[in-house]
Design a protein around this motif. Structure first.
Motif, short mmCIF file in Angstrom:
data_model
loop_
_atom_site.label_atom_id
_atom_site.label_comp_id
_atom_site.label_asym_id
_atom_site.label_seq_id
_atom_site.Cartn_x
_atom_site.Cartn_y
_atom_site.Cartn_z
N ASN A 4 -57.20 38.56 -52.70
CA ASN A 4 -56.41 38.87 -51.50
C ASN A 4 -57.01 38.24 -50.25
O ASN A 4 -56.32 38.06 -49.24
N HIS A 5 -58.31 37.91 -50.30
CA HIS A 5 -59.00 37.37 -49.13
C HIS A 5 -59.27 35.87 -49.23
O HIS A 5 -59.89 35.30 -48.33
N THR A 49 -49.76 41.06 -51.47
CA THR A 49 -49.68 39.89 -50.61
C THR A 49 -48.72 40.14 -49.45
O THR A 49 -48.05 41.17 -49.37
N ARG A 87 -53.17 37.89 -43.93
CA ARG A 87 -54.12 38.79 -44.61
C ARG A 87 -54.48 39.98 -43.73
O ARG A 87 -54.63 41.10 -44.22
#
Length: 340
Positions: free
Chosen positions: A211-212, A242, A313
């Motif tokens: 996710n990062h 996401t 993000r």
């Protein structure tokens, strides 16, 4: 905490334990140790936790606070820290007791066992309580935030939930030894097992890491996984949350989310976004605000893809925090895969 509150009821805006902690830091460890002896163990924990987390306290605040305790004292800034709290404890308690107390207080940034429980998925809390006695379950629910307690209650079998509700109504003050025993079980038999289970399933951990990642590296990693570990690759994808998953948030949730976003973050995140993602936010804004957002995005010069991905993000992380706190909910086919 009656003794703490009795001392400090005349001052507002700061909790009783925080006020006592400030006084102890101001008078020095020798006098603070003597003061600390006057409180019972639970009160000591509250005071020490306040020392560890309050940071800098202005001299003006110290002066106003100390005026309620003594007629004359010279004020100065005080700084609460782990080291300061530990030194004061060592002046009054055996080193082994200090070590145990500090480990407990420093765990999860000084959170109590009940605060740690708030970060556990509701389904796991419900499963644990279903295996305990209804009386224990009733007590545990009263120590959780009402919103979390309600979510947990909804996941319990209906007859058990009805029994627990009745027991909550008839719940009397619980003796400290019983509370200590419940906390011990939560700490040694529940939270530790959860931690081990989380470590055992690295798919969720990898999803959080992915996710990062920036889009280029994420794509490369998935290409490698798709080739060598296709089943695991698909599972990691299903666990990721996401920017596109924001479409699973209802309109009320999107409105709450937008209120939490720092200025300038949303226009950057929507630069080059798909029409459905643009509409998701625009339809939840007043007409004038929506027009201004469109103008800002259209008037924005070229931006780096990395900056856009970083903005997205950040929005995703803020959304996940709101979901974890129960302030917004998600829906859709895949909602069971990532919430919690």
């Amino acid at each position: 905490m009656a003794r703490i509150n009795a001392i400090t009821t005349r001052l507002n805006g700061v909790t009783g334990p925080e006020k006592v902690a400030i006084v102890m830091l101001a008078v020095g460890k020798t006098h603070a140790a003597k003061l600390l002896e006057r409180f019972d163990e639970d009160e000591q924990k509250e005071i020490v936790r306040a020392m560890m987390t309050m940071g800098l306290v202005s001299g003006d605040m110290v002066e106003r606070l100390l005026a309620t305790f003594v007629s004359r004292i010279q004020s100065s800034d005080v700084f609460g820290s782990v080291a300061q709290a530990e030194q004061i404890l060592l002046s009054v308690l055996p080193p082994e007791r200090v070590r145990t107390l500090m480990e407990e207080l420093k765990g999860a940034a000084g959170c109590s066992i009940w605060e740690k429980l708030q970060s556990v998925p509701d389904a796991q809390v419900a499963a644990f309580l279903a295996a305990e006695s209804p009386q224990t379950a009733a007590f545990v629910l009263t120590r959780l935030p009402p919103a979390q307690a309600a979510r947990v209650l909804q996941q319990l079998p209906r007859p058990l939930a009805e029994d627990i509700v009745k027991r909550i109504l008839n719940l009397t003050p619980v003796a400290k030894p019983v509370v200590d025993d419940v906390e011990r079980v939560l700490r040694t038999e529940f939270l530790i097992n959860i931690g081990q289970n989380r470590m055992a399933d690295n798919h969720g951990l990898l999803a959080e890491i992915f996710n990062h990642l920036d889009h280029e590296l994420e794509s490369a990693m998935f290409a490698s996984l798709d080739k060598d570990m296709p089943e695991s690759s698909e599972r990691v994808r299903s666990l990721m949350f996401t920017f596109a998953d924001l479409k699973n948030i209802d309109d009320a949730g999107i409105q709450i989310l937008m209120q939490e976003l720092p200025p300038g973050l949303l226009p950057l995140a929507l630069k080059g976004a798909a029409p459905e993602m643009m509409d998701l936010f625009l339809r939840n804004m007043a007409e004038r605000a929506a027009r201004m957002l469109r103008e800002e995005i259209n008037g924005m010069p070229k931006v780096r893809l990395r900056d856009v991905e970083d903005a997205r993000r950040q929005i995703v992380n803020i959304c996940k925090e709101l979901i974890a706190r129960g302030e917004i909910t998600a829906s859709g086919e895949d909602d069971g895969g990532w919430v919690g």
